[in-house]
Design a protein around this motif. Sequence first.
Motif, PDB file in Angstrom:
ATOM      1  N   SER A  25       0.827  -1.215   0.000  1.00  0.00           N
ATOM      2  CA  SER A  25       0.000   0.000   0.000  1.00  0.00           C
ATOM      3  C   SER A  25       0.853   1.253   0.000  1.00  0.00           C
ATOM      4  CB  SER A  25      -0.894   0.002   1.236  1.00  0.00           C
ATOM      5  OG  SER A  25      -0.082   0.052   2.389  1.00  0.00           O
ATOM      6  N   ARG A  26       2.121   1.082  -0.378  1.00  0.00           N
ATOM      7  CA  ARG A  26       3.039   2.223  -0.364  1.00  0.00           C
ATOM      8  C   ARG A  26       2.945   2.976  -1.695  1.00  0.00           C
ATOM      9  NH1 ARG A  26       4.864  -2.054   2.270  1.00  0.00           N
ATOM     10  NH2 ARG A  26       5.000  -1.703   4.523  1.00  0.00           N
ATOM     11  N   ILE A  27       3.539   4.150  -1.722  1.00  0.00           N
ATOM     12  CA  ILE A  27       3.404   4.997  -2.916  1.00  0.00           C
ATOM     13  C   ILE A  27       3.888   4.250  -4.173  1.00  0.00           C
ATOM     14  CG2 ILE A  27       5.623   6.211  -2.537  1.00  0.00           C
ATOM     15  CD1 ILE A  27       2.394   7.764  -3.971  1.00  0.00           C
ATOM     16  N   GLU A  28       4.945   3.466  -4.040  1.00  0.00           N
ATOM     17  CA  GLU A  28       5.483   2.726  -5.191  1.00  0.00           C
ATOM     18  C   GLU A  28       4.463   1.712  -5.705  1.00  0.00           C
ATOM     19  OE1 GLU A  28       6.924   3.247  -2.304  1.00  0.00           O
ATOM     20  OE2 GLU A  28       8.953   4.053  -2.610  1.00  0.00           O
ATOM     21  N   ASP A  29       3.723   1.093  -4.759  1.00  0.00           N
ATOM     22  CA  ASP A  29       2.694   0.117  -5.147  1.00  0.00           C
ATOM     23  C   ASP A  29       1.562   0.812  -5.907  1.00  0.00           C
ATOM     24  OD1 ASP A  29       3.948  -2.061  -3.753  1.00  0.00           O
ATOM     25  OD2 ASP A  29       3.212  -1.196  -1.876  1.00  0.00           O
ATOM     26  N   LEU A  30       1.181   1.992  -5.396  1.00  0.00           N
ATOM     27  CA  LEU A  30       0.083   2.720  -6.030  1.00  0.00           C
ATOM     28  C   LEU A  30       0.495   3.204  -7.423  1.00  0.00           C
ATOM     29  CD1 LEU A  30      -1.360   4.774  -3.022  1.00  0.00           C
ATOM     30  CD2 LEU A  30      -1.830   2.424  -3.718  1.00  0.00           C
ATOM     31  N   ARG A  31       1.757   3.635  -7.538  1.00  0.00           N
ATOM     32  CA  ARG A  31       2.246   4.072  -8.860  1.00  0.00           C
ATOM     33  C   ARG A  31       2.198   2.918  -9.857  1.00  0.00           C
ATOM     34  NH1 ARG A  31       7.457   6.798  -6.225  1.00  0.00           N
ATOM     35  NH2 ARG A  31       6.550   8.798  -5.587  1.00  0.00           N
ATOM     36  N   ALA A  32       2.625   1.725  -9.404  1.00  0.00           N
ATOM     37  CA  ALA A  32       2.647   0.562 -10.305  1.00  0.00           C
ATOM     38  C   ALA A  32       1.236   0.200 -10.764  1.00  0.00           C
ATOM     39  CB  ALA A  32       3.286  -0.633  -9.595  1.00  0.00           C
ATOM     40  N   ALA A  33       0.277   0.312  -9.864  1.00  0.00           N
ATOM     41  CA  ALA A  33      -1.111   0.010 -10.225  1.00  0.00           C
ATOM     42  C   ALA A  33      -1.666   1.093 -11.148  1.00  0.00           C
ATOM     43  CB  ALA A  33      -1.969  -0.111  -8.972  1.00  0.00           C
ATOM     44  N   ALA A  34      -1.281   2.350 -10.892  1.00  0.00           N
ATOM     45  CA  ALA A  34      -1.804   3.472 -11.684  1.00  0.00           C
ATOM     46  C   ALA A  34      -1.337   3.383 -13.138  1.00  0.00           C
ATOM     47  CB  ALA A  34      -1.372   4.797 -11.060  1.00  0.00           C
ATOM     48  N   VAL A  35      -0.135   2.859 -13.356  1.00  0.00           N
ATOM     49  CA  VAL A  35       0.368   2.692 -14.730  1.00  0.00           C
ATOM     50  C   VAL A  35      -0.595   1.806 -15.522  1.00  0.00           C
ATOM     51  CG1 VAL A  35       2.201   1.604 -16.108  1.00  0.00           C
ATOM     52  CG2 VAL A  35       2.797   3.072 -14.159  1.00  0.00           C
ATOM     53  N   VAL A  36      -1.091   0.762 -14.878  1.00  0.00           N
ATOM     54  CA  VAL A  36      -2.016  -0.166 -15.538  1.00  0.00           C
ATOM     55  C   VAL A  36      -3.419   0.463 -15.657  1.00  0.00           C
ATOM     56  CG1 VAL A  36      -3.088  -2.456 -15.395  1.00  0.00           C
ATOM     57  CG2 VAL A  36      -0.715  -2.138 -14.656  1.00  0.00           C
ATOM     58  N   ALA A  37      -3.808   1.211 -14.633  1.00  0.00           N
ATOM     59  CA  ALA A  37      -5.174   1.765 -14.591  1.00  0.00           C
ATOM     60  C   ALA A  37      -5.365   2.930 -15.555  1.00  0.00           C
ATOM     61  CB  ALA A  37      -5.497   2.215 -13.173  1.00  0.00           C
ATOM     62  N   LYS A  38      -4.298   3.634 -15.833  1.00  0.00           N
ATOM     63  CA  LYS A  38      -4.391   4.905 -16.566  1.00  0.00           C
ATOM     64  C   LYS A  38      -5.094   4.740 -17.923  1.00  0.00           C
ATOM     65  CE  LYS A  38      -1.840   9.041 -17.623  1.00  0.00           C
ATOM     66  NZ  LYS A  38      -0.577   9.763 -17.564  1.00  0.00           N
ATOM     67  N   GLY A  39      -6.162   5.511 -18.100  1.00  0.00           N
ATOM     68  CA  GLY A  39      -6.874   5.524 -19.374  1.00  0.00           C
ATOM     69  C   GLY A  39      -7.734   4.296 -19.620  1.00  0.00           C
ATOM     70  N   ARG A  40      -7.859   3.430 -18.617  1.00  0.00           N
ATOM     71  CA  ARG A  40      -8.683   2.226 -18.790  1.00  0.00           C
ATOM     72  C   ARG A  40      -9.872   2.271 -17.830  1.00  0.00           C
ATOM     73  NH1 ARG A  40      -3.267  -0.171 -19.368  1.00  0.00           N
ATOM     74  NH2 ARG A  40      -3.035  -0.759 -21.550  1.00  0.00           N
ATOM     75  N   LYS A  41     -10.729   1.272 -17.893  1.00  0.00           N
ATOM     76  CA  LYS A  41     -11.911   1.230 -17.020  1.00  0.00           C
ATOM     77  C   LYS A  41     -12.012  -0.098 -16.286  1.00  0.00           C
ATOM     78  CE  LYS A  41     -14.031   5.173 -17.962  1.00  0.00           C
ATOM     79  NZ  LYS A  41     -13.963   6.218 -16.938  1.00  0.00           N
ATOM     80  N   VAL A  42     -12.405  -0.014 -15.028  1.00  0.00           N
ATOM     81  CA  VAL A  42     -12.670  -1.224 -14.245  1.00  0.00           C
ATOM     82  C   VAL A  42     -13.878  -1.940 -14.859  1.00  0.00           C
ATOM     83  CG1 VAL A  42     -13.497  -2.037 -11.984  1.00  0.00           C
ATOM     84  CG2 VAL A  42     -11.727  -0.274 -12.104  1.00  0.00           C
ATOM     85  N   ALA A  43     -13.802  -3.260 -14.985  1.00  0.00           N
ATOM     86  CA  ALA A  43     -14.908  -4.035 -15.561  1.00  0.00           C
ATOM     87  C   ALA A  43     -16.198  -3.764 -14.780  1.00  0.00           C
ATOM     88  CB  ALA A  43     -14.569  -5.523 -15.525  1.00  0.00           C
ATOM     89  N   GLY A  44     -17.317  -3.755 -15.494  1.00  0.00           N
ATOM     90  CA  GLY A  44     -18.598  -3.343 -14.911  1.00  0.00           C
ATOM     91  C   GLY A  44     -19.007  -4.104 -13.659  1.00  0.00           C
ATOM     92  N   HIS A  45     -18.645  -5.386 -13.574  1.00  0.00           N
ATOM     93  CA  HIS A  45     -19.109  -6.200 -12.447  1.00  0.00           C
ATOM     94  C   HIS A  45     -18.137  -6.187 -11.263  1.00  0.00           C
ATOM     95  CE1 HIS A  45     -16.391  -8.902 -14.633  1.00  0.00           C
ATOM     96  NE2 HIS A  45     -16.209  -9.505 -13.471  1.00  0.00           N
ATOM     97  N   VAL A  46     -17.058  -5.419 -11.367  1.00  0.00           N
ATOM     98  CA  VAL A  46     -16.023  -5.450 -10.321  1.00  0.00           C
ATOM     99  C   VAL A  46     -16.066  -4.187  -9.461  1.00  0.00           C
ATOM    100  CG1 VAL A  46     -13.522  -5.484  -9.879  1.00  0.00           C
ATOM    101  CG2 VAL A  46     -14.498  -6.922 -11.686  1.00  0.00           C
ATOM    102  N   GLN A  47     -16.004  -4.383  -8.131  1.00  0.00           N
ATOM    103  CA  GLN A  47     -15.790  -3.248  -7.230  1.00  0.00           C
ATOM    104  C   GLN A  47     -14.312  -3.225  -6.874  1.00  0.00           C
ATOM    105  OE1 GLN A  47     -17.431  -3.399  -3.248  1.00  0.00           O
ATOM    106  NE2 GLN A  47     -17.203  -1.183  -2.961  1.00  0.00           N
ATOM    107  N   ALA A  48     -13.648  -2.109  -7.109  1.00  0.00           N
ATOM    108  CA  ALA A  48     -12.201  -2.036  -6.906  1.00  0.00           C
ATOM    109  C   ALA A  48     -11.860  -0.980  -5.865  1.00  0.00           C
ATOM    110  CB  ALA A  48     -11.511  -1.722  -8.232  1.00  0.00           C
ATOM    111  N   LEU A  49     -11.177  -1.404  -4.800  1.00  0.00           N
ATOM    112  CA  LEU A  49     -10.804  -0.507  -3.702  1.00  0.00           C
ATOM    113  C   LEU A  49      -9.308  -0.235  -3.714  1.00  0.00           C
ATOM    114  CD1 LEU A  49     -13.591  -1.275  -2.577  1.00  0.00           C
ATOM    115  CD2 LEU A  49     -12.522  -1.628  -0.354  1.00  0.00           C
ATOM    116  N   VAL A  50      -8.940   1.024  -3.650  1.00  0.00           N
ATOM    117  CA  VAL A  50      -7.532   1.360  -3.466  1.00  0.00           C
ATOM    118  C   VAL A  50      -7.411   2.037  -2.103  1.00  0.00           C
ATOM    119  CG1 VAL A  50      -5.510   2.549  -4.377  1.00  0.00           C
ATOM    120  CG2 VAL A  50      -7.253   1.678  -5.958  1.00  0.00           C
TER     121      VAL A  50
END
Lengths: 469, 205
Positions: A352-377
Amino acid sequence: MAGPRTLFDKIWDAHLVDQQADGTCLIFIDRHLVHEVTSPQAFDGLRNTGRKVRRPDLTLCVPDHNVPTENRDKGIEEEESRIQVDALTRNCEEFGLTLFGMDDIRQGICHVIGPEQGFTLPGVTMVCGDSHTATHGAFGSLAFGIGTSEVEHVLATQTLIQTKAKNMLVKVEGALPVGITAKDMILAIIGKIGTAGGTGCVIEYAGEAIRNLDMAGRMTVCNMSIEGGARAGLIAPDETTFEYLKGRPMSPKGATWEAAEAYWKTLPSDPGAKYDIEVVLNARDITPMVTWGTSPEDVVAITGAVPDPAKIADEGKRKKMERSLAYMGLKPGMAMQDVKIDKMFIGSCTNSRIEDLRAAAVVAKGRKVAGHVQALVVPGSGLVKEQAESEGLDKIFTDAGFEWRDAGCSMCLAMNNDRLKPGERAASTSNRNFEGRQGPGGRTHLLSPAMAAAAAIKGHLADVREFDA
Amino acid sequence: MEKFNSLSGVAAPLPMVNIDTDMIIPARFLKSIKRDGFGPSLFYTLRYDEQGKERPEFILNQAAYRKASILVTGTNFGCGSSREHAPWALDNFGIRCVIAPDFADIFYNNAFKNGMLLIRLPQEQIDLLTKDAENGANATFTVDLTAQEITRPDGGKIKFDIDPFKKHCLLNGLDDIGLTLQKDTKIGSYEEKMTVAQPWLSAVR
């Protein structure tokens, strides 16, 4: 002077207050983290015996397990959780201890805030009533989890009665392939040694791949030592460690820093130091890992499939696998990438450290969470959250449909309202996939932050290497 | 701490490996600020169904084992979290002795701090004791800590090893903190020495 010593031997020797003829040792504890769940009975014990906290200056308290991750301004809705958090506040006032309360920007998961504040230092002994205390071993600190009776013992005496553990070396040679993270590495290590592989040991992690990790990655590795059965994990301090610590609020300053750094440089294991157990892995063989079962040793590459119990000779292991697959609702031979998820959790003292969030954000950027998924950061601390917001990560996550929460342990162990419903399945960056860990009947697949984000977007477990940045 | 000398009682078999602390007591039951009252939550998911009704097939729900004071189980018992609520739940239920091939480190320590005896035995002997324990209310074992010996229902004996200091503390019901405070002078001189040698260690606030 004895022969060559390991990092663990050196820290142990430096903290020995007394040794009995039967080998039982009394060791001094330099740092004590206290949270709301495992401490109230310890403070009661002090009150009942009229004892004080011996060293308030070495004790840092924070509520993390129970705290809500949304609508903080409304306080804690659930009565029992509120009572526990309030009890910690009262105990800190009564015994004169430093508390980072729920409204303090420095509040967060104890294993995130210790390093962040410079409370964690190389060469110290450190304990907390929490098994993931091993996290702090990333700094070359001998850090391990203790129970509530031992919490009371440390509060009252600043020492612990211990017998010395064995030395175990886990060496990861070579460089990690692109896209492979510290989380994949530790899952691969646990898969290899098993969930009891480190029982009775302190694991020292070494080798090129460990050395190349940043501090966040090292913390992820040491954090899950307990999932491999070891109470503590250690990585020798080096320039990466010193760089991280310099200038932190509680780190030594000026001439004291110089003296400390000189001492810390003497800590790495001596050439020729002996280990009771040695395990070697090649980093090049490590792929993105996920768990399929209900023990952290139940790991498989994301490109792999659910294993088949029929192929297991040992009866006990076969039964355990059958039970796990029934609980997880999985069939042997099913491709891991076909496993659909309902929830995604990025957070916990593992990731849950800043480096972890950055790594996840690279994947998330410009994309959308699938409709049936609830995603918590869920950031690891108020300060991690603040840093992420200053980098615009919150915006990347919320634009992609992830929920952006306040700091705490959250869905790692579901003591607050963040939890799985019976039968729900999560891709989770936390550390345990035990039955019911993230809520009764909930099903957990452990993976790295980038892999979690990839799963949230695809709606099923997915190989992050197929995502372009 | 309660003394542990000798214990005679029904032994319940629970032949599963890697029973973790979340299985022993799930996190949602850790919200009490007391040391007791955890007995009903012991093995919650194994013991009760989704509606909170007892699962009749679970060993501790069967008439013969409802008052079991000994548990015979699989390796790596107590793996996972450091929650002392796990031994408290066992103790509150009435289980004072657990016998397994091996235990997770933190759980092992925690149990002894509560006057409970954990015994490590090789798998072959665990298999024998598990078979014994399957005989229901007739499966009475006697565990004698002084002699380091388990007497099986048929009168057969099995010896076990134990750390001498842990044995000493259990037999005498000794309070660790009290023992340590007798070494107060040693702790004081250690602190003085280190405050000079490594000034960065103290007063971190």
